[in-house]
Motif scaffolding. Structure first.
Motif, short mmCIF file in Angstrom:
data_model
loop_
_atom_site.label_atom_id
_atom_site.label_comp_id
_atom_site.label_asym_id
_atom_site.label_seq_id
_atom_site.Cartn_x
_atom_site.Cartn_y
_atom_site.Cartn_z
N LYS A 63 -5.43 8.60 1.90
CA LYS A 63 -5.40 8.40 3.36
C LYS A 63 -6.31 7.24 3.73
O LYS A 63 -7.33 7.01 3.10
CB LYS A 63 -5.86 9.67 4.08
CG LYS A 63 -5.03 10.90 3.76
CD LYS A 63 -5.64 12.14 4.41
CE LYS A 63 -4.85 13.39 4.05
NZ LYS A 63 -5.47 14.61 4.62
N GLU A 64 -5.94 6.53 4.78
CA GLU A 64 -6.80 5.45 5.26
C GLU A 64 -7.38 5.82 6.62
O GLU A 64 -6.74 6.49 7.43
CB GLU A 64 -6.05 4.12 5.35
CG GLU A 64 -4.96 4.05 6.38
CD GLU A 64 -4.33 2.66 6.48
OE1 GLU A 64 -5.05 1.65 6.36
OE2 GLU A 64 -3.10 2.60 6.68
N LEU A 96 0.84 -1.19 0.00
CA LEU A 96 0.00 0.00 0.00
C LEU A 96 0.88 1.25 0.00
O LEU A 96 2.00 1.22 0.51
CB LEU A 96 -0.91 0.00 1.24
CG LEU A 96 -2.00 -1.08 1.28
CD1 LEU A 96 -2.71 -1.07 2.63
CD2 LEU A 96 -3.00 -0.91 0.15
N PRO A 97 0.43 2.37 -0.59
CA PRO A 97 -0.88 2.61 -1.17
C PRO A 97 -1.04 1.96 -2.55
O PRO A 97 -0.05 1.64 -3.21
CB PRO A 97 -0.94 4.13 -1.29
CG PRO A 97 0.48 4.53 -1.51
CD PRO A 97 1.28 3.59 -0.66
N SER A 139 -10.29 3.98 9.61
CA SER A 139 -11.13 2.82 9.90
C SER A 139 -12.60 3.22 9.89
O SER A 139 -12.96 4.36 10.19
CB SER A 139 -10.76 2.20 11.25
OG SER A 139 -11.24 3.00 12.32
N ARG A 146 -7.28 -3.62 5.00
CA ARG A 146 -6.78 -2.25 4.85
C ARG A 146 -6.78 -1.85 3.38
O ARG A 146 -6.40 -2.65 2.52
CB ARG A 146 -5.35 -2.12 5.39
CG ARG A 146 -5.20 -2.29 6.88
CD ARG A 146 -3.73 -2.16 7.26
NE ARG A 146 -3.18 -0.88 6.83
CZ ARG A 146 -1.87 -0.65 6.62
NH1 ARG A 146 -1.00 -1.63 6.77
NH2 ARG A 146 -1.46 0.54 6.25
N VAL A 147 -7.19 -0.60 3.13
CA VAL A 147 -7.17 -0.07 1.76
C VAL A 147 -6.88 1.43 1.81
O VAL A 147 -7.49 2.15 2.59
CB VAL A 147 -8.53 -0.27 1.04
CG1 VAL A 147 -8.47 0.37 -0.35
CG2 VAL A 147 -8.89 -1.73 0.91
N TYR A 148 -5.95 1.86 1.01
CA TYR A 148 -5.89 3.28 0.64
C TYR A 148 -5.09 3.39 -0.65
O TYR A 148 -4.24 2.55 -0.95
CB TYR A 148 -5.34 4.17 1.74
CG TYR A 148 -3.87 4.03 2.08
CD1 TYR A 148 -2.94 4.97 1.65
CD2 TYR A 148 -3.41 2.97 2.87
CE1 TYR A 148 -1.59 4.87 1.99
CE2 TYR A 148 -2.08 2.85 3.21
CZ TYR A 148 -1.17 3.81 2.76
OH TYR A 148 0.17 3.69 3.09
N CYS A 153 -8.87 9.27 -5.28
CA CYS A 153 -8.87 8.89 -3.87
C CYS A 153 -8.20 9.98 -3.05
O CYS A 153 -7.63 10.93 -3.60
CB CYS A 153 -8.15 7.56 -3.69
SG CYS A 153 -6.44 7.56 -4.31
N THR A 172 -10.01 -0.57 7.28
CA THR A 172 -9.77 0.80 6.84
C THR A 172 -10.15 0.96 5.38
O THR A 172 -10.09 0.01 4.60
CB THR A 172 -8.29 1.21 7.03
OG1 THR A 172 -7.47 0.51 6.07
CG2 THR A 172 -7.81 0.94 8.44
N ARG A 173 -10.52 2.18 5.04
CA ARG A 173 -10.88 2.51 3.67
C ARG A 173 -10.38 3.92 3.36
O ARG A 173 -9.99 4.67 4.25
CB ARG A 173 -12.40 2.42 3.45
CG ARG A 173 -12.97 1.00 3.56
CD ARG A 173 -12.46 0.11 2.46
NE ARG A 173 -13.00 -1.26 2.52
CZ ARG A 173 -12.37 -2.28 3.04
NH1 ARG A 173 -11.17 -2.12 3.61
NH2 ARG A 173 -12.90 -3.49 3.00
N ASP A 174 -10.43 4.27 2.09
CA ASP A 174 -9.97 5.57 1.60
C ASP A 174 -11.21 6.33 1.14
O ASP A 174 -11.84 5.96 0.15
CB ASP A 174 -8.98 5.35 0.45
CG ASP A 174 -8.38 6.62 -0.10
OD1 ASP A 174 -9.10 7.65 -0.19
OD2 ASP A 174 -7.20 6.60 -0.47
#
Length: 305
Positions: A232-233, A118-119, A235, A267-269, A229, A200-202
């Motif tokens: 940033k991530e 990531l990212p 939660s 987790r994602v961003y 996007c 987590t998401r973006d």
């Protein structure tokens, strides 16, 4: 003024495109065409809409975009998202379209991405893990092919999660905002029902997303895909906690197993470096404002209908 056709113009994002284009201070030089009556699964319907509208630009938003529904009815999802895109391309070509098409994909197309890489950048291989994402990968590949072999000017975008007032409560943040406001108004007990919120998401405000789309109509490069996007991530739990603080609400949280999605990524961003470099775009609206606007929307809707 260039004529802009938006498929899915009456949806959540389409409404904000309308606001941006008709705003007195806009500098896009676009005339938004009235929403076209078309059935994406019907090639003739799409061709007629293209003939009647004669656009200079097209933003292709229309899609079956709810991931759980794509598991329930994958065939319909493919018919709308993939074959609908094919019908649009064919309809535009048949009617002599010489402008630019912006195809709206999804950050979900990347699938499961290891935390250590990531990212998410545009160079990461696409490995979709649900029928919705599969349909979007296929349709983007189709658009790329047409940009290379059919002489059509097509830019692709991969937006990550976007939020804002008026979003369907089928999506988590809007659903949480509705529940928080119902508690604030005394219409439900002080308990919020959630799914898996420790991921987590973006998130990007929908108005920033729309600005990115409109900029890429002139600044993007044909055949290229761009992440949209925040970079940033955060939660989902933090989002919910912020909503409660902003609304002045205290409540317990109850997890409902039926709300958990299969193939969930923890987790994602994403990286927005590519679009920033190409167009100068940057997300401008703070997350707190996006959440407050969502709460205000639901309070107005619940009070006044």
């Amino acid at each position: 003024m260039k004529r802009l056709m938006v498929t899915g113009a009456t949806g959540f994002v389409g409404g904000f495109i309308r606001q941006a284009v008709v705003a007195k201070d806009n500098s896009y030089g676009l005339e938004l065409l009235p929403p076209q009556s078309m059935e994406l699964r019907d090639a003739e319907s799409v061709a007629i809409a293209c003939k009647e509208s004669k656009p200079d630009f097209v933003i292709h938003l229309a899609a079956q975009s709810f991931v759980p529904e794509s598991f329930n009815n994958p065939r319909e999802t493919y018919e709308i998202n993939f074959f609908g895109t094919l019908h649009l391309l064919q309809g535009l070509k048949k009617n002599g379209f010489k402008g630019r098409l912006l195809y709206v994909g999804s950050g979900d197309m990347y699938g499961l991405v290891a935390p250590e890489i990531l990212p998410v950048t545009e160079n990461i291989p696409l490995k979709p893990r649900n029928p919705y994402a599969v349909s979007k990968v296929a349709a983007e590949a189709l658009c790329y092919q047409w940009s290379q072999t059919e002489g059509m000017d097509i830019v692709m975008v991969r937006p990550f999660n976007h939020i804002g007032p008026g979003q369907s409560e089928r999506f988590a943040v809007s659903d949480f905002a509705r529940q928080v406001v119902e508690i604030k108004l005394g219409r439900r007990e002080a308990e919020i029902t959630v799914g898996d919120i420790d991921v987590t998401r973006d998130f990007t405000d929908v108005r920033d997303v729309v600005r990115a789309y409109l900029l890429l109509l002139s600044e993007g490069k044909s055949g290229e895909a761009y992440n949209v996007c925040s970079g940033k991530e955060i939660s989902i739990r933090e989002i919910l906690e912020q909503l409660m603080v902003l609304a002045g609400v205290q409540a317990s949280i109850r997890q409902d197993g039926s709300r958990f999605r299969p193939a969930e990524q923890r987790r994602v961003y994403g990286s927005c470096d590519k679009i920033c470099g190409a167009s100068g775009w940057q997300p401008e609206i703070p997350l707190e404002q996006a959440l407050m606007d969502n709460l205000n929307y639901w309070e107005g809707k619940l009070k006044h209908g």
